[in-house]
Design a protein around this motif. Structure first.
Motif, short mmCIF file in Angstrom:
data_model
loop_
_atom_site.label_atom_id
_atom_site.label_comp_id
_atom_site.label_asym_id
_atom_site.label_seq_id
_atom_site.Cartn_x
_atom_site.Cartn_y
_atom_site.Cartn_z
N UNK A 83 0.83 -1.21 0.00
CA UNK A 83 0.00 0.00 0.00
C UNK A 83 0.87 1.26 0.00
N UNK A 84 2.06 1.17 0.59
CA UNK A 84 2.96 2.33 0.64
C UNK A 84 3.71 2.53 -0.67
N UNK A 121 16.62 0.59 7.04
CA UNK A 121 15.54 -0.19 7.65
C UNK A 121 14.38 0.70 8.05
N UNK A 122 14.70 1.89 8.55
CA UNK A 122 13.65 2.82 8.99
C UNK A 122 12.73 3.20 7.84
N UNK A 126 8.70 1.99 8.37
CA UNK A 126 7.76 3.11 8.52
C UNK A 126 6.43 2.82 7.85
N UNK A 127 6.37 1.83 6.97
CA UNK A 127 5.11 1.49 6.32
C UNK A 127 4.11 0.90 7.31
N UNK A 144 6.15 4.19 15.72
CA UNK A 144 7.18 4.45 16.72
C UNK A 144 8.38 3.56 16.38
N UNK A 145 9.48 4.19 15.96
CA UNK A 145 10.69 3.46 15.58
C UNK A 145 11.83 3.99 16.46
N UNK A 146 12.37 3.12 17.30
CA UNK A 146 13.39 3.51 18.26
C UNK A 146 14.73 2.89 17.90
#
Length: 278
Positions: free
Chosen positions: A22-23, A141-142, A146-147, A151-153
């Protein structure tokens, strides 16, 4: 956008693929089950696991270390020098080191990307993902996670995300055991399970574990759903702590003491979970 190879389109992996498509990502997908292929018609289906290596990023959402070591060596060996492997599996950090050795140069670009959340969180794009690895690989990877994650830490070097996740699951297991013990005490005192959980959700004794119990429909279905996953994660956490010379006996006792029986998974449970993650 990076092209994405994907392995492990199970309960969590399938909605990840949906979000990636979808992204706008091109997705090369290896999947054994025909019904999953039919539900993901816009993905490029490949014949063998190693075929996903012809991508900018390979995302792996396999069940455990054993499955990773069974499936991923051939993938890593076929990856180009600039391809990044993003591993969502909760397991032992040294498994990533063992996989890296299969790269032609003896060092693969691998990011451990342990996550916290459910399939519904993936579908809503609200998963929490921890990323551990070299900064340039983490940045790649981020872009992909993100798709389906909001919250990506970044947790540090490769393996740090897995250590964060193992400690998270250790604490989650302990809190879940205490909450389930409270539910049992409530029943003995004549309090309906749903009434107590509703009260805890807006009170100081509440927790994410309590909310998960409610979302699963009560204590019994919650226990059935989390037991095999927490068993393997506690086993991995105990092993990692032992190698580091860390005494986690108090926390492990709390995590294993309660209504959830968290001994080693049975062979039948392991096989069922392996199949689900293909």
């Amino acid at each position: 956008m990076p092209t994405v190879g994907f392995l492990g389109a199970g309960q969590i992996g399938e909605p990840m693929v949906e979000r990636l498509l979808a992204a706008g990502h091109r997705v090369r997908l290896y999947v054994r089950r025909a019904e999953v292929r039919e539900r993901l018609p816009t993905a490029q289906i490949v014949a063998e696991p190693a075929d996903v290596a012809a991508s900018d990023v390979v995302v792996s959402c396999l069940h455990d270390d054993a499955q990773m070591l069974d499936v991923l060596p051939g993938v890593v060996a076929a990856m180009g020098a600039r391809t990044v492997l993003v591993s969502h599996t909760t397991g032992r950090p040294d498994t990533l080191d063992r996989l890296s050795a299969y790269a032609p140069e003896g060092h693969a670009a691998i990011v451990d990307a342990a996550f916290s959340g459910t399939a519904d969180a993936v579908r809503a794009g609200r998963l929490t993902v921890y990323l551990g690895g070299d900064p340039e690989h983490v940045a790649t990877a981020r872009q992909v996670v993100a798709a389906y994650a909001d919250t990506v830490l970044t947790t540090g070097r490769r393996g740090s995300a897995l250590r964060v996740k193992l400690l998270n699951n250790l604490l989650f297991a302990a809190i879940a055991q205490l909450t389930l013990g409270g539910v049992e005490a409530g029943k003995a005192l004549g309090i309906e399970e749903s009434a107590l959980l509703e009260a805890l959700a807006v009170s100081s004794g509440g927790s994410t574990a309590g909310r998960y119990i409610t979302a699963r429909g009560g204590a019994e279905p919650f226990v059935a759903s989390v037991t095999p996953y927490l068993r393997k994660d506690l086993e991995a956490c105990e092993e990692v702590a032992a190698r580091a010379g860390l005494d986690l006996s108090t926390l492990l006792a709390a995590a294993r003491g309660g209504p959830i029986r968290l001994g080693r998974p049975s062979p039948s449970e392991t096989e069922l979970l392996h199949e689900d993650h293909h």
